[in-house]
Design a protein around this motif. Structure first.
Motif, PDB file in Angstrom:
ATOM      1  N   ILE A   1     -40.096 -59.392  64.024  1.00 43.23           N
ATOM      2  CA  ILE A   1     -39.446 -59.533  62.720  1.00 43.23           C
ATOM      3  C   ILE A   1     -40.059 -60.777  62.109  1.00 43.23           C
ATOM      4  N   HIS A   2     -40.813 -60.610  61.053  1.00 45.86           N
ATOM      5  CA  HIS A   2     -41.569 -61.716  60.456  1.00 45.86           C
ATOM      6  C   HIS A   2     -42.396 -62.437  61.521  1.00 45.86           C
ATOM      7  N   GLY A   3     -43.001 -61.655  62.397  1.00 44.58           N
ATOM      8  CA  GLY A   3     -43.956 -62.210  63.345  1.00 44.58           C
ATOM      9  C   GLY A   3     -43.370 -62.667  64.665  1.00 44.58           C
ATOM     10  N   ARG A   4     -42.042 -62.745  64.788  1.00 43.45           N
ATOM     11  CA  ARG A   4     -41.449 -63.190  66.063  1.00 43.45           C
ATOM     12  C   ARG A   4     -40.764 -61.999  66.728  1.00 43.45           C
ATOM     13  N   HIS A   5     -41.063 -61.807  68.000  1.00 45.92           N
ATOM     14  CA  HIS A   5     -40.521 -60.630  68.693  1.00 45.92           C
ATOM     15  C   HIS A   5     -39.037 -60.813  69.013  1.00 45.92           C
TER      16      HIS A   5
ATOM     17  N   GLN B   1     -26.598 -65.953  51.220  1.00 46.71           N
ATOM     18  CA  GLN B   1     -27.400 -65.213  52.201  1.00 46.71           C
ATOM     19  C   GLN B   1     -26.535 -64.792  53.381  1.00 46.71           C
ATOM     20  N   ASN B   2     -26.599 -63.493  53.684  1.00 47.45           N
ATOM     21  CA  ASN B   2     -25.931 -63.007  54.901  1.00 47.45           C
ATOM     22  C   ASN B   2     -27.026 -62.655  55.878  1.00 47.45           C
ATOM     23  N   LEU B   3     -27.237 -63.501  56.832  1.00 43.64           N
ATOM     24  CA  LEU B   3     -28.375 -63.321  57.724  1.00 43.64           C
ATOM     25  C   LEU B   3     -27.947 -62.743  59.069  1.00 43.64           C
ATOM     26  N   VAL B   4     -28.856 -61.977  59.645  1.00 43.52           N
ATOM     27  CA  VAL B   4     -28.589 -61.401  60.970  1.00 43.52           C
ATOM     28  C   VAL B   4     -29.537 -62.079  61.955  1.00 43.52           C
ATOM     29  N   ILE B   5     -28.987 -62.499  63.085  1.00 44.30           N
ATOM     30  CA  ILE B   5     -29.829 -63.123  64.112  1.00 44.30           C
ATOM     31  C   ILE B   5     -29.959 -62.160  65.294  1.00 44.30           C
ATOM     32  N   TYR B   6     -31.203 -61.866  65.627  1.00 46.56           N
ATOM     33  CA  TYR B   6     -31.475 -60.987  66.767  1.00 46.56           C
ATOM     34  C   TYR B   6     -31.887 -61.857  67.952  1.00 46.56           C
ATOM     35  N   PRO B   7     -31.521 -61.457  69.170  1.00 48.02           N
ATOM     36  CA  PRO B   7     -31.954 -62.244  70.336  1.00 48.02           C
ATOM     37  C   PRO B   7     -33.479 -62.311  70.379  1.00 48.02           C
ATOM     38  N   ARG B   8     -34.004 -63.487  70.628  1.00 50.03           N
ATOM     39  CA  ARG B   8     -35.456 -63.639  70.707  1.00 50.03           C
ATOM     40  C   ARG B   8     -35.976 -63.014  72.002  1.00 50.03           C
ATOM     41  N   ALA B   9     -37.064 -62.280  71.903  1.00 50.91           N
ATOM     42  CA  ALA B   9     -37.616 -61.617  73.085  1.00 50.91           C
ATOM     43  C   ALA B   9     -38.320 -62.623  73.980  1.00 50.91           C
ATOM     44  N   GLY B  10     -38.332 -62.332  75.268  1.00 50.36           N
ATOM     45  CA  GLY B  10     -39.062 -63.181  76.202  1.00 50.36           C
ATOM     46  C   GLY B  10     -38.330 -63.302  77.524  1.00 50.36           C
ATOM     47  N   PRO B  11     -38.986 -63.915  78.513  1.00 52.38           N
ATOM     48  CA  PRO B  11     -38.387 -63.997  79.852  1.00 52.38           C
ATOM     49  C   PRO B  11     -37.204 -64.956  79.893  1.00 52.38           C
ATOM     50  N   ARG B  12     -36.187 -64.583  80.645  1.00 48.79           N
ATOM     51  CA  ARG B  12     -35.005 -65.426  80.836  1.00 48.79           C
ATOM     52  C   ARG B  12     -35.071 -66.072  82.223  1.00 48.79           C
TER      53      ARG B  12
ATOM     54  N   ASN C   1     -33.428 -62.283  60.287  1.00 50.15           N
ATOM     55  CA  ASN C   1     -33.986 -61.094  59.635  1.00 50.15           C
ATOM     56  C   ASN C   1     -34.647 -61.379  58.288  1.00 50.15           C
ATOM     57  N   LYS C   2     -34.497 -62.571  57.751  1.00 52.46           N
ATOM     58  CA  LYS C   2     -34.987 -62.798  56.397  1.00 52.46           C
ATOM     59  C   LYS C   2     -35.715 -64.132  56.313  1.00 52.46           C
ATOM     60  N   VAL C   3     -36.880 -64.135  55.697  1.00 52.82           N
ATOM     61  CA  VAL C   3     -37.544 -65.431  55.508  1.00 52.82           C
ATOM     62  C   VAL C   3     -37.773 -65.762  54.034  1.00 52.82           C
ATOM     63  N   VAL C   4     -37.632 -64.788  53.154  1.00 54.40           N
ATOM     64  CA  VAL C   4     -37.798 -65.078  51.729  1.00 54.40           C
ATOM     65  C   VAL C   4     -36.420 -65.051  51.085  1.00 54.40           C
ATOM     66  N   TRP C   5     -36.033 -66.161  50.476  1.00 53.23           N
ATOM     67  CA  TRP C   5     -34.694 -66.279  49.911  1.00 53.23           C
ATOM     68  C   TRP C   5     -34.765 -66.707  48.457  1.00 53.23           C
ATOM     69  N   ASN C   6     -33.710 -66.337  47.768  1.00 54.76           N
ATOM     70  CA  ASN C   6     -33.430 -66.973  46.494  1.00 54.76           C
ATOM     71  C   ASN C   6     -32.340 -67.990  46.798  1.00 54.76           C
TER      72      ASN C   6
END
Ligand SMILES: Nc1ncnc2c1ncn2[C@@H]1O[C@H](COP(=O)(O)OP(=O)(O)O)[C@@H](O)[C@H]1O
Ligand SMILES: O=P(O)(O)OC[C@H]1O[C@](O)(COP(=O)(O)O)[C@@H](O)[C@@H]1O
Ligand SMILES: [Mg+2]
Length: 546
Positions: free
Chosen positions: A479-483, A138-149, A128-133
Motif C-alpha cells: 500500500i503506497h509501497g509498504r507491504h 481524514q479517516n485513515l485505516v491502518i493495516y498491520p505491516r508485513a514482515g517477520p515477528r 491507506n492514504k498518503v495524499v491528503w487535503n
C-alpha cells in the motif's frame, strides 16, 4: 478575516513582516478592482512558515473583504481518525495459542543477522492514504505491516504447508511458488511443503506433490504454474476436510478475486471448526483489478509484453496504405493493461477500455476519428481492452453465459471492431490495410520480468511471515509501497477500475489525441450515421453508407 494581515497583487513584494500587524483585518486592494463587485483575486496569506495563496474578494459595506474564510494556520490541528483494519488472527478463536521464538533468534549464522534486526512489531502499521487535503477530516485505516515477528504461533518443525494456484495464468506464479517454498524452508525450517495440483479441485481430487528448494530452484524462469490451475471446482467442505485429513497448518492460495472469495470462505470455515490453520492469499491477476494494493504481480510483465504487440501493429500499419492495426488486450472490467501499454508505447492513436463507453458511428464517434487519423497520418493503431464496448457484442443478457468460476463470458469486441471498420471503408470504396493482433495468451504465459520477480519474492515472503505471525483470512500487498496484511473480505468487496478523473487517464488521452467518444459527448441530433469523408453538403446524401 482575523488572519488577514495584508493583501496585494501577487507580483507585489510583501511588506516587512513587522509592518503587517498594522493592517489588521483590512484588505488592501488595488484601486482598479473597486468597480467590480467580486473578483478572484490572487492574494496571499502570511503564516509563520510561509505564504499561501488565492481567495475570492467581494465588495461589501464599502470595503473589499475576503469572502471566504482564511485557510487555517499551518499549526492548527488536522482532524484525523484512525481505524485498525480487522485482519483475522488465530488468537481471535483459539485460546490456547502457544508462541515460539522466530528461528532467526536461534541461529548464529551471519546470513540471518540483517534479518533478525528487522523484526516487525504488532504496533507497526501501514496507512491507506498518503495524499491528503489538509482541510478535510481524514479517516485513515491502518493495516498491520508485513514482515517477520519475533514471536510466532507455530513451531516451524511441525508445520505442514500447502500451496495452490487458481484462475487464469499470470506471469510470476512460479516465482511466488518458489519463494513461498524457499522462505518456508530457509527462513523457518519447514520441511513438509505440498503443492496442490490444478487449483481448488486438486485439494480433494488429485494427489499432491512435495515441494522443496531443489524442486523449485529454476521455476521462476518458466511461465505458467508448475502446479497447474483451473476455474470452478470450489467445494468448501471437501477442501477443508482435505486440509484436516492431511494435517495442514498453513494454506497459501495464489489467485485473483474469485480465488480470494473462496479463500475467505476457507478461512471462515477453519475458524468455525476452530482449526489451527491459517489461510493466506497472494493476489494474482493480470488485469490489475485488485483494490487497496498498489498493483498485482505480473502486471508489469504484461504491460511490457503488450507493448511488443503494439509495436508490431505500428510497424505493420506504417508499411501499408491506410494501415489500421487493432490490438486486443486483456481486461475484463478494468482497462489497466490497455492504458499502461498504450501510454508506454506512445504509438497508439486510440485506446478503448471497459470504463469508457464509446459511440462508433456518427458525428464525434469512433469511425469519424479513424477517418481523421487516416487523412492526417495515413495510419492508425487502436488498442481495445476485451471488456470494452460489450453493449455491441455482449451475449443475450437473458441467457448470460458464465465460465466455470462464474465469470461472465465476454463478446469479442476486437473482431467486431475489425469487421465494422473494414466494412465501413469498403462501402466507401477505400482501400484500407487491416491488421489484427490478439496477444492474450502470449502475454499471460510468459515468465515474469525482473521487477515482477522481485515483487513476487516480497509478496511470498510477506505471506509466510504473516501466516507464522498467526494472521489468517489475509492478503498481502504493498500500500503506497509498504507491504501490509489486508483482510480478504476488504479485497473482495470491490474491483479496482481505471479512475477517469485520475491524471493517468488524462495522460493517455493527451498522448493519443483521441476525443471523448462517450455517448453523452455526441451532440443531440447527430446520433445517426454521417459521411466522414465528405463535406457537410455531400454527407446529407450519403448518410446511409456509414
Ligand atoms: N465467489 C466464490 N466463492 C468461492 N470460490 C470462488 C468464487 N468465485 C470463484 N471461485 C473459485 O476460485 C477459483 C478461481 O476463480 P476465477 O474467477 O476463475 O479466477 P481468479 O481467482 O483469477 O479471479 C475457481 O476455482 C473458482 O471456483
Ligand atoms: O481463457 P481464460 O482462462 O478463461 O481466461 C481469460 C481471462 O483471464 C484473464 O486473464 C483474467 O484471469 P483471472 O480472472 O483469473 O485473473 C482475463 O484477462 C481474461 O478475460
Ligand atoms: Mg477474476
Amino acid at each position: 478575516m482575523e488572519n488577514v494581515h495584508w493583501i496585494g497583487q501577487s507580483k507585489e513584494a510583501p511588506p516587512e513582516r513587522s509592518s503587517m500587524a498594522a493592517f489588521g483585518s483590512v484588505a488592501v486592494v488595488p484601486f482598479q478592482h473597486k468597480k467590480l463587485s467580486s473578483v478572484n483575486y490572487s492574494c496571499r496569506y502570511f503564516y509563520a512558515n510561509g505564504w499561501k495563496k488565492k481567495k475570492k474578494l467581494c465588495f461589501q459595506r464599502k470595503r473589499w473583504i475576503v469572502s471566504s474564510t482564511c485557510p487555517p494556520e499551518e499549526t492548527s490541528p488536522i482532524s484525523v481518525s484512525f481505524t485498525s483494519a480487522p485482519v483475522p488472527h488465530l488468537s481471535h478463536f483459539l485460546t490456547d495459542l502457544d508462541t515460539f521464538p522466530h528461528p532467526f533468534l536461534l541461529q548464529d549464522a551471519t546470513s540471518y543477522r540483517p534479518l533478525n534486526l528487522n523484526f516487525i512489531s504488532e504496533q507497526d502499521g501501514v496507512i491507506n492514504k498518503v495524499v491528503w487535503n489538509k482541510q478535510e477530516p481524514q479517516n485513515l485505516v491502518i493495516y498491520p505491516r508485513a514482515g517477520p515477528r519475533e514471536r510466532i504461533v507455530f513451531d516451524p518443525k511441525s508445520v505442514k504447508a500447502a500451496i495452490v494456484t487458481c484462475g487464469g495464468l499470470c506471469p510470476g506464479l512460479n516465482t511466488v511458488i518458489r519463494e513461498l517454498t524457499e522462505c518456508l524452508r530457509y527462513q523457518y525450517g519447514v520441511v513438509d511443503i505440498f503443492g496442490v495440483l490444478q487449483g481448488y479441485r486438486g485439494f480433494y481430487s488429485k494427489e499432491w506433490i512435495r515441494l522443496d528448494p531443489e524442486r523449485v530452484d529454476a521455476i521462476h524462469k518458466l511461465g505458467g504454474t508448475i502446479l497447474g490451475s483451473s476455474r470452478g471446482g470450489f467445494d468448501l467442505n471437501k477442501i477443508v476436510d482435505a486440509i484436516v485429513q492431511r494435517g495442514i497448518h498453513q494454506v497459501y492460495v495464489i489467485g485473483g478475486d474469485g480465488t480470494i472469495r473462496g479463500a475467505a470462505q476457507l478461512s471462515e470455515e477453519c475458524r468455525r471448526r476452530k482449526l489451527r490453520v491459517t489461510v493466506a492469499s497472494i493476489p494474482k491477476t493480470i488485469d490489475n483489478d485488485i483494490p487497496i494494493i498498489d498493483k498485482s504481480f505480473g502486471f508489469d510483465t504484461a504491460v511490457q509484453e503488450a507493448s511488443k504487440a503494439i509495436d508490431a501493429a505500428h510497424t505493420e500499419v506504417s508499411c501499408f496504405p491506410n494501415g489500421i492495426g487493432i490490438v486486443k488486450l486483456m481486461g475484463r472490467n478494468s482497462g489497466f493493461i490497455a492504458l499502461y501499454a498504450s501510454l508506454s508505447s506512445r504509438e497508439v492513436d486510440c485506446c478503448l477500455i471497459p470504463e469508457v463507453p464509446f459511440v462508433i458511428h456518427g458525428r464525434g464517434g469512433l469511425m469519424e476519428y479513424v477517418a481523421k487519423c487516416l487523412s492526417e497520418r495515413g495510419k492508425m493503431v487502436l488498442v481495445v481492452a476485451e471488456g470494452a464496448g460489450q453493449e455491441y457484442v455482449g451475449n443475450d443478457p437473458s441467457v448470460e453465459q458464465l465460465d466455470a468460476s462464474g465469470n461472465k463470458k465476454l463478446g469479442d469486441i476486437g473482431h467486431f471492431l475489425y469487421e465494422e471498420i473494414e466494412s465501413t471503408w469498403k462501402k466507401q470504396g477505400m482501400e484500407v490495410s487491416m491488421k489484427y493482433i490478439d496477444p492474450t495468451y502470449m502475454i499471460r504465459a510468459v515468465a515474469s520480468n525482473a521487477s515482477d520477480n522481485i515483487y513476487c519474492t516480497l509478496l511470498a515472503h510477506s505471506a509466510v511471515h504473516g501466516a507464522f505471525a498467526g494472521y489468517t483470512g489475509f492478503t498481502v500487498g504493498p500500500i503506497h509501497g509498504r507491504h501490509a496484511y489486508i483482510p480478504m473480505t476488504e479485497i473482495v468487496t470491490a474491483q479496482k477500475q481505471v479512475d477517469l478523473r485520475d491524471r493517468m487517464w488524462s495522460r493517455l488521452v493527451n498522448s493519443t489525441g483521441q476525443p471523448d467518444f462517450s455517448p453523452r459527448n455526441i451532440p443531440k441530433g447527430f446520433q445517426g450515421p454521417c459521411n466522414i469523408y465528405s463535406s457537410p453538403q455531400q454527407s446529407q446524401s450519403q448518410e446511409s453508407i456509414l
